[in-house]
Write an enzyme that holds these catalytic residues in place. Structure first.
Site, PDB file in Angstrom:
ATOM      1  N   THR A 137      -0.851   7.587  -0.908  1.00 15.83           N
ATOM      2  CA  THR A 137      -2.163   7.517  -1.586  1.00 15.83           C
ATOM      3  C   THR A 137      -3.056   6.425  -0.988  1.00 15.83           C
ATOM      4  O   THR A 137      -4.259   6.401  -1.238  1.00 15.83           O
ATOM      5  CB  THR A 137      -1.979   7.182  -3.076  1.00 15.83           C
ATOM      6  OG1 THR A 137      -1.388   5.868  -3.165  1.00 15.83           O
ATOM      7  CG2 THR A 137      -1.059   8.178  -3.753  1.00 15.83           C
ATOM      8  N   ASP A 189       4.855  -5.692   9.756  1.00 14.91           N
ATOM      9  CA  ASP A 189       5.975  -5.345  10.642  1.00 14.91           C
ATOM     10  C   ASP A 189       5.962  -6.182  11.920  1.00 14.91           C
ATOM     11  O   ASP A 189       7.018  -6.622  12.394  1.00 14.91           O
ATOM     12  CB  ASP A 189       5.908  -3.850  10.997  1.00 14.91           C
ATOM     13  CG  ASP A 189       6.403  -2.966   9.859  1.00 14.91           C
ATOM     14  OD1 ASP A 189       7.053  -3.496   8.930  1.00 14.91           O
ATOM     15  OD2 ASP A 189       6.138  -1.752   9.898  1.00 14.91           O
ATOM     16  N   ARG A 228       0.855  -1.183   0.000  1.00 12.80           N
ATOM     17  CA  ARG A 228       0.000   0.000   0.000  1.00 12.80           C
ATOM     18  C   ARG A 228       0.888   1.229   0.000  1.00 12.80           C
ATOM     19  O   ARG A 228       1.713   1.383   0.900  1.00 12.80           O
ATOM     20  CB  ARG A 228      -0.829  -0.067   1.297  1.00 12.80           C
ATOM     21  CG  ARG A 228      -2.131   0.595   1.240  1.00 12.80           C
ATOM     22  CD  ARG A 228      -2.944   0.238   2.437  1.00 12.80           C
ATOM     23  NE  ARG A 228      -2.394   0.704   3.706  1.00 12.80           N
ATOM     24  CZ  ARG A 228      -3.128   1.135   4.696  1.00 12.80           C
ATOM     25  NH1 ARG A 228      -4.442   1.165   4.591  1.00 12.80           N
ATOM     26  NH2 ARG A 228      -2.580   1.518   5.816  1.00 12.80           N
ATOM     27  N   ASP A 287       0.632  -2.613  12.553  1.00 15.33           N
ATOM     28  CA  ASP A 287       1.058  -3.052  11.221  1.00 15.33           C
ATOM     29  C   ASP A 287       1.320  -4.558  11.237  1.00 15.33           C
ATOM     30  O   ASP A 287       2.288  -5.031  11.853  1.00 15.33           O
ATOM     31  CB  ASP A 287       2.326  -2.282  10.806  1.00 15.33           C
ATOM     32  CG  ASP A 287       2.656  -2.525   9.343  1.00 15.33           C
ATOM     33  OD1 ASP A 287       2.819  -3.704   8.953  1.00 15.33           O
ATOM     34  OD2 ASP A 287       2.736  -1.548   8.578  1.00 15.33           O
TER      35      ASP A 287
END
Ligand code: PRP
Ligand code: URA
Length: 209
Positions: A108, A203, A104, A200
């Site tokens: 944006t 991560d 991603r 995340d």
């Protein structure tokens, strides 16, 4: 809840998801939990797979048995979907695993495709798209687009946590794709993260935070 969305009602899923969300859970435990929750959800996802009758000889005699009819593809979205493969593959070891690389764009929030080695002709008839996080839904929509272009029509999304925004987006673009989850959360924050979510997912699995 829209009729194509299936949050797991299972208490083990709720228990493990709570540990997964905890910011003190380390990457090793995080990976274990993702694997376990994915397997529990897969049990529900595969409820409608079709079977073919077959005879089986036991040590005591012969009886009617059943084998899976459809060829199943597990399609993890890199990176975070990788952690969901193993638990589901253990249940269906003859599944094929096809990776799709999407990340991603941080600015944006649109998905960028960077890996796709699908052969020209489809080799499976059912695909389970694996990604723990359904946030804006852009990545899931792009993955399903790719699989439909490949020629697979029976596709299910298997995730852990979704935001309502992601569910709306995926359902609008692909109303035929059921969405199986551990939980539906409150909303996305202003940088596109699910709240309360788990942070995340890539991560936290790979220790790259
Ligand atoms: C995360 C996640 C999804 C995507 C969800 O991947 O694993 O693929 O974001 O967001 P969306 O619904 O708004 O598209 P990320 O881009 O962080 O890549 P990674 O798995 O490699 O860390
Ligand atoms: N990707 C993640 O890993 N977490 C989120 O909350 C949203 C997207």
């Amino acid at each position: 809840m829209p009729s194509n969305v299936f949050p797991s009602p299972h208490p083990l899923v709720a228990h493990k998801l709570t540990k997964l969300r905890d910011r003190n859970t380390d990457p090793k435990k995080f990976r274990e939990l993702i694997r376990e929750i994915a397997a529990l959800i897969a049990y529900e996802v595969t409820r409608d797979l079709t079977t073919v009758p077959t005879r089986v000889v036991t040590p005591m005699g012969e009886t009617q048995g059943y084998v899976l009819r459809e060829k199943i593809g597990l399609v993890p979205i890199l990176r975070a979907g990788l952690g969901m493969v193993e638990g589901i593959w253990d249940l269906m070891p003859s599944s094929e695993v096809w990776h799709i690389g999407l990340y991603r764009d941080e600015r944006t929030l649109k998905p960028v495709e960077y890996y796709n080695k699908l052969p020209i002709e489809p080799t499976v008839s059912v695909c389970l798209v694996l990604d723990p996080m359904l946030a804006t839904g852009g990545s899931a929509v792009a993955a399903v687009d790719i699989l439909k272009r490949w020629g697979v029509s029976k596709i299910k999304f298997v995730g852990l946590i979704a935001a309502p925004e992601g569910i709306d987006n995926l359902s609008r673009h692909h109303p035929d794709v059921p969405i199986h989850l551990a939980a539906v959360d409150s909303h996305l924050n202003d940088i596109g993260y699910i709240v309360p979510g788990l942070g995340d997912a890539g991560d936290r699995q790979f220790g790259t935070a």
